[in-house]
Design an enzyme around this catalytic site. Sequence first.
Site, PDB file in Angstrom:
ATOM      1  N   LYS A  15      78.714  14.611 -34.333  1.00 19.77           N
ATOM      2  CA  LYS A  15      77.863  13.593 -34.973  1.00 19.77           C
ATOM      3  C   LYS A  15      77.182  14.149 -36.225  1.00 19.77           C
ATOM      4  O   LYS A  15      77.172  13.522 -37.272  1.00 19.77           O
ATOM      5  CB  LYS A  15      76.763  13.111 -34.009  1.00 19.77           C
ATOM      6  N   ARG A  90      68.210   8.222 -26.974  1.00 19.18           N
ATOM      7  CA  ARG A  90      68.947   9.050 -26.026  1.00 19.18           C
ATOM      8  C   ARG A  90      68.678   8.622 -24.591  1.00 19.18           C
ATOM      9  O   ARG A  90      69.053   9.327 -23.657  1.00 19.18           O
ATOM     10  CB  ARG A  90      68.500  10.493 -26.187  1.00 19.18           C
ATOM     11  N   ARG A 132      78.653  27.641 -32.847  1.00 18.60           N
ATOM     12  CA  ARG A 132      78.127  26.848 -33.965  1.00 18.60           C
ATOM     13  C   ARG A 132      77.053  27.601 -34.747  1.00 18.60           C
ATOM     14  O   ARG A 132      76.131  28.160 -34.171  1.00 18.60           O
ATOM     15  CB  ARG A 132      77.540  25.543 -33.412  1.00 18.60           C
ATOM     16  N   ARG A 165      71.300  27.918 -33.709  1.00 19.59           N
ATOM     17  CA  ARG A 165      70.198  27.261 -33.011  1.00 19.59           C
ATOM     18  C   ARG A 165      69.873  27.993 -31.720  1.00 19.59           C
ATOM     19  O   ARG A 165      70.775  28.441 -31.022  1.00 19.59           O
ATOM     20  CB  ARG A 165      70.591  25.809 -32.704  1.00 19.59           C
TER      21      ARG A 165
HETATM   22  P1  AMP Z   1      70.158  17.805 -31.066  1.00 14.79           P
HETATM   23  O1  AMP Z   1      69.857  18.528 -32.342  1.00 14.79           O
HETATM   24  O2  AMP Z   1      70.397  16.344 -31.303  1.00 14.79           O
HETATM   25  O3  AMP Z   1      71.232  18.451 -30.254  1.00 14.79           O
HETATM   26  O4  AMP Z   1      68.810  17.888 -30.187  1.00 14.79           O
HETATM   27  C1  AMP Z   1      68.288  19.118 -29.761  1.00 14.79           C
HETATM   28  C2  AMP Z   1      67.218  18.884 -28.715  1.00 14.79           C
HETATM   29  O5  AMP Z   1      66.130  18.134 -29.294  1.00 14.79           O
HETATM   30  C3  AMP Z   1      67.648  18.078 -27.502  1.00 14.79           C
HETATM   31  O6  AMP Z   1      68.297  18.894 -26.527  1.00 14.79           O
HETATM   32  C4  AMP Z   1      66.307  17.531 -27.007  1.00 14.79           C
HETATM   33  O7  AMP Z   1      65.561  18.529 -26.324  1.00 14.79           O
HETATM   34  C5  AMP Z   1      65.581  17.241 -28.324  1.00 14.79           C
HETATM   35  N1  AMP Z   1      65.835  15.863 -28.781  1.00 14.79           N
HETATM   36  C6  AMP Z   1      66.602  15.467 -29.829  1.00 14.79           C
HETATM   37  N2  AMP Z   1      66.623  14.127 -29.938  1.00 14.79           N
HETATM   38  C7  AMP Z   1      65.846  13.652 -28.923  1.00 14.79           C
HETATM   39  C8  AMP Z   1      65.489  12.347 -28.470  1.00 14.79           C
HETATM   40  N3  AMP Z   1      65.929  11.240 -29.067  1.00 14.79           N
HETATM   41  N4  AMP Z   1      64.676  12.269 -27.392  1.00 14.79           N
HETATM   42  C9  AMP Z   1      64.207  13.346 -26.766  1.00 14.79           C
HETATM   43  N5  AMP Z   1      64.528  14.610 -27.113  1.00 14.79           N
HETATM   44  C10 AMP Z   1      65.340  14.772 -28.185  1.00 14.79           C
END
Ligand code: AMP
Length: 217
Positions: A15, A90, A132, A165
């Site tokens: 994404k 989410r 990554r 990350r």
């Molecule tokens: P991502 O970068 O999208 O993989 O998100 C990394 C982390 O951020 C996730 O594992 C969650 O802990 C937190 N996170 C990201 N988006 C959300 C969301 N919409 N709601 C809650 N936690 C989020």
Amino acid sequence: MKKELLFMGPPASGKGTQTHRLSKETGYPHVDTGSLLRSAIKKGTETGLVAKSFIDKGQLVPIDIVAKIIKERLMEQDCQNGFILDGFPRSLEQALALDEIKKEIDAGKEVDFKVINFEIPEDALLERIVNRVSCPVCGEIYNKKFTPPKKDGICDKCASVLTQRKDDTEEVAKSRFATYHKETEPLINFYSTRGQLINLDAQGTSEEIYKRIKELI
Ligand code: AMP
């Protein structure tokens, strides 16, 4: 017409990579909750501090925090003609919160709202996650094994040092997958029932997937 695209799919389904490119090409801002939260952590804000404890465990950050961050971001001037949402909503609770936010930000506007669901087998994803790396300056994403930068550890686009990350470890990734299945997957049915869901075959080269997305939107 205002264009609102929502990209959903399991962790590391591509994404971020696709949204980054689409955003550059179309001018619609890439609104990504994960990056917004990581930026709050970097700044050392109170929100960031709370978010960190959830992110480190691969769990969802509480809705009041993410809904506030997203609402503020979507109300900014550059989102008025459209945006690409990545990583929000989410959960069903967040999808309902987005409905409420949309009532405010879409008032009086004609809106084209589409949900693009990245479909990809899960076994390929863990390997993507642990390999990554990304550029903290321009956002370019690489994979040390499959799409490495020309010079090890350095961004091809802007020559910054690439970073990994903290939550891209096998242990946290497994928890993120479990969270995805429990909380996020039900949204497929939610948006499908409303006729807003479009499934995307997210396997293949980045170029192939991008072409498919362009056809769908
Ligand atoms: P991502 O970068 O999208 O993989 O998100 C990394 C982390 O951020 C996730 O594992 C969650 O802990 C937190 N996170 C990201 N988006 C959300 C969301 N919409 N709601 C809650 N936690 C989020």
